[in-house]
Design an enzyme around this catalytic site. Sequence first.
Site, mmCIF file in Angstrom:
data_model
loop_
_atom_site.group_PDB
_atom_site.id
_atom_site.type_symbol
_atom_site.label_atom_id
_atom_site.label_comp_id
_atom_site.label_asym_id
_atom_site.label_seq_id
_atom_site.Cartn_x
_atom_site.Cartn_y
_atom_site.Cartn_z
ATOM 1 N N ASP A 139 0.839 -1.189 0.000
ATOM 2 C CA ASP A 139 0.000 0.000 0.000
ATOM 3 C C ASP A 139 0.881 1.248 0.000
ATOM 4 O O ASP A 139 1.749 1.423 0.868
ATOM 5 C CB ASP A 139 -0.908 -0.008 1.226
ATOM 6 C CG ASP A 139 -1.787 1.221 1.297
ATOM 7 O OD1 ASP A 139 -2.878 1.206 0.716
ATOM 8 O OD2 ASP A 139 -1.371 2.209 1.944
ATOM 9 N N GLY A 140 0.649 2.117 -0.970
ATOM 10 C CA GLY A 140 1.513 3.282 -1.122
ATOM 11 C C GLY A 140 1.400 4.283 -0.001
ATOM 12 O O GLY A 140 2.402 4.864 0.441
ATOM 13 N N ASP A 160 -0.490 9.873 -6.820
ATOM 14 C CA ASP A 160 -1.210 9.777 -8.082
ATOM 15 C C ASP A 160 -2.136 8.561 -8.071
ATOM 16 O O ASP A 160 -1.979 7.641 -8.873
ATOM 17 C CB ASP A 160 -0.177 9.670 -9.224
ATOM 18 C CG ASP A 160 -0.807 9.620 -10.588
ATOM 19 O OD1 ASP A 160 -1.990 9.992 -10.713
ATOM 20 O OD2 ASP A 160 -0.121 9.189 -11.535
#
Length: 264
Positions: A139-140, A160
Amino acid sequence: MLSYQHIYHAGNLADVQKHALMAVMLDYMTQKSKPLSYLETHAARGVYQLDDAAALKTGEAEAGIGRAQDWFAADHPYMRALEQVRAVHGAASYPGSPAVAGALLRPEDSVQLCELHPQEAGALRQAMRTTGAKIHQKDGFETVMGICPPTPRRGALLIDPSYEIKDDYKTLPGWIGKLHRKWNVGVIALWYPILTDGLHKPMIAALVAQGFPKVLHHEVVFPPAREGHRMVGSGMFIINAPFGLHEEAQRLTKRFAALRAPKR
């Protein structure tokens, strides 16, 4: 697992705005001798083939970089990144933001990219294999929050997401506020779509209300890629925006405005 695949949209007008600003930003930041960190929360596959059936199906690249490439001089950092990627991956290739960064950053700079989707993460590793980038198949948002402040502390982050999760619009202002408190010198860049339903407006209002320093808030509007397409523009909200980025934003604004000007 989320279903969004950027290949359908790679090289569209939103990418042109985002990647032109990111390229100018990184070009300026690398003019100083000190190394920097570059991070992304949602990196995707890194490089796209615009002759792929999925890209051709939507026609967004043809209406995007196919139309806008003439807006930029050959020595513009966006064009330098584009030509470098094409030299390696072929004339029909297009760089996503990781590849734009990979083309402009230096060996001493640190690159960490997050991509949760297994197939996209695998393609990203392949695309960035010669750059020394570290790929996190996680998970970013969680990963970047754990990394920051990075080493080197000087650096930039691109956020983004696909916005498939509608709660992103609600949670991003708080998350960015928390991240900025941890990493107050970082350049934090958020990209977002402008849709016909205006979902981005409360998010931007919540970001503006926090009073971040040196903000560049840039929006462009453009004709929908096809009849019924909901995206009619895109935006960048950049905290600690580097010197010279406002001038590039103003230049892009004029170029995008010309797309909507009535024909004589």
